[in-house]
Design a protein around this motif. Structure first.
Motif, PDB file in Angstrom:
ATOM      1  N   VAL A 142       1.073  -1.312   0.399  1.00 27.87           N
ATOM      2  CA  VAL A 142      -0.071   0.130   0.090  1.00 27.87           C
ATOM      3  C   VAL A 142       0.754   1.149  -0.230  1.00 27.87           C
ATOM      4  O   VAL A 142       1.908   1.250   1.321  1.00 27.87           O
ATOM      5  CB  VAL A 142      -1.177   0.028   1.083  1.00 27.87           C
ATOM      6  N   PRO A 143       0.670   2.213  -0.441  1.00 24.92           N
ATOM      7  CA  PRO A 143       1.758   3.505  -0.999  1.00 24.92           C
ATOM      8  C   PRO A 143       1.697   4.225   0.376  1.00 24.92           C
ATOM      9  O   PRO A 143       0.298   4.091   0.945  1.00 24.92           O
ATOM     10  CB  PRO A 143       1.199   4.400  -2.240  1.00 24.92           C
ATOM     11  N   VAL A 144       2.212   4.728   0.787  1.00 25.75           N
ATOM     12  CA  VAL A 144       2.948   5.336   2.190  1.00 25.75           C
ATOM     13  C   VAL A 144       1.265   6.069   1.747  1.00 25.75           C
ATOM     14  O   VAL A 144       0.942   7.338   2.758  1.00 25.75           O
ATOM     15  CB  VAL A 144       3.942   5.941   2.260  1.00 25.75           C
ATOM     16  N   THR A 145       1.730   7.491   0.034  1.00 26.44           N
ATOM     17  CA  THR A 145       0.598   8.689   0.134  1.00 26.44           C
ATOM     18  C   THR A 145      -0.616   8.041   0.533  1.00 26.44           C
ATOM     19  O   THR A 145      -1.649   9.063   0.592  1.00 26.44           O
ATOM     20  CB  THR A 145       1.054   8.606  -1.305  1.00 26.44           C
ATOM     21  N   HIS A 146      -1.092   6.965   0.526  1.00 27.49           N
ATOM     22  CA  HIS A 146      -2.823   6.293   0.485  1.00 27.49           C
ATOM     23  C   HIS A 146      -2.921   6.844   1.851  1.00 27.49           C
ATOM     24  O   HIS A 146      -4.215   5.974   2.663  1.00 27.49           O
ATOM     25  CB  HIS A 146      -2.997   5.060   0.426  1.00 27.49           C
ATOM     26  N   PHE A 147      -2.478   6.796   2.939  1.00 22.53           N
ATOM     27  CA  PHE A 147      -2.816   7.177   4.479  1.00 22.53           C
ATOM     28  C   PHE A 147      -2.788   9.118   4.575  1.00 22.53           C
ATOM     29  O   PHE A 147      -2.270   9.033   4.395  1.00 22.53           O
ATOM     30  CB  PHE A 147      -1.377   6.542   5.371  1.00 22.53           C
ATOM     31  N   ALA A 148      -4.143   8.961   5.412  1.00 20.75           N
ATOM     32  CA  ALA A 148      -4.413  10.242   5.900  1.00 20.75           C
ATOM     33  C   ALA A 148      -4.691  10.398   7.095  1.00 20.75           C
ATOM     34  O   ALA A 148      -4.142  11.464   8.170  1.00 20.75           O
ATOM     35  CB  ALA A 148      -6.742  10.244   6.006  1.00 20.75           C
ATOM     36  N   GLY A 149      -3.693   9.189   8.539  1.00 25.87           N
ATOM     37  CA  GLY A 149      -3.502   9.438   9.050  1.00 25.87           C
ATOM     38  C   GLY A 149      -3.569   7.887  10.246  1.00 25.87           C
ATOM     39  O   GLY A 149      -3.477   6.729   9.987  1.00 25.87           O
ATOM     40  N   VAL A 150      -3.092   8.102  11.708  1.00 20.26           N
ATOM     41  CA  VAL A 150      -2.380   6.906  12.460  1.00 20.26           C
ATOM     42  C   VAL A 150      -2.931   8.078  13.538  1.00 20.26           C
ATOM     43  O   VAL A 150      -2.696   8.575  13.824  1.00 20.26           O
ATOM     44  CB  VAL A 150      -1.594   6.513  12.537  1.00 20.26           C
TER      45      VAL A 150
END
Length: 165
Positions: A142-150
């Motif tokens: 999963v591309p890191v750019t697909h994360f909105a947050g943790v």
């Protein structure tokens, strides 16, 4: 034997010389090479993914549902996700994350990962657990750019939210 080697060497030299001559022969035209096909991740419907995953995890404590905003929410109880005081993804959570990868990789999708602490309050362990689950998904492609947050969860489950966040 020497004669055969000499003939072979002479023949090879003649062939190479013929290839190297430019004479009046037209240059050899090479056919255009098509670029390799681009690897694309197919567009998916979150509603169909939710149904597929809900069927896979039927009769388990894993909850997979659609939110009113149209996001897919995946919840895995803490006791199946991490050992007490640790932030290493346990095998049951890993299995769920493996099934979530295609949804999180889809073009235009974003994911938000939340995890609880052991005592139910927000804390550093909750942040570490959410980051660990995110890192697991990244390691699976999963591309890191697909994360909105943790961040910390507001329940006792690891929560993965996927959609147009």
């Amino acid at each position: 034997m020497k004669l055969r080697a000499l003939c072979s060497a002479t023949t090879l030299a003649a062939l190479l010389a013929g290839c190297a001559s430019t004479g009046n022969q037209p240059p050899i035209q090479q056919a255009p090479v098509a670029p390799p096909p681009q690897a694309t991740t197919p567009t998916i419907s979150l509603a169909s993914e939710q149904r597929r995953l809900a069927d896979l995890f039927r009769d388990t404590p894993v909850v997979i549902a659609m939110t009113p905003e149209g996001h897919m929410r995946v919840e895995v109880p803490l006791k199946f996700s991490f050992k007490k005081g640790q932030s290493v993804v346990e095998p049951p959570l890993a299995k769920v994350l493996d099934y979530v990868v295609p949804s999180a990789k889809a073009p235009g999708m974003k994911a938000r990962v939340s995890a609880p602490s052991d005592n139910g309050k927000a804390g550093l362990i909750a942040q570490d657990r959410a980051a660990s689950a995110r890192d697991y998904l990244i390691a699976k492609g999963v591309p890191v750019t697909h994360f909105a947050g943790v961040g910390p969860a507001h329940s006792d489950s690891v929560e993965i939210l996927i959609g147009k966040l």
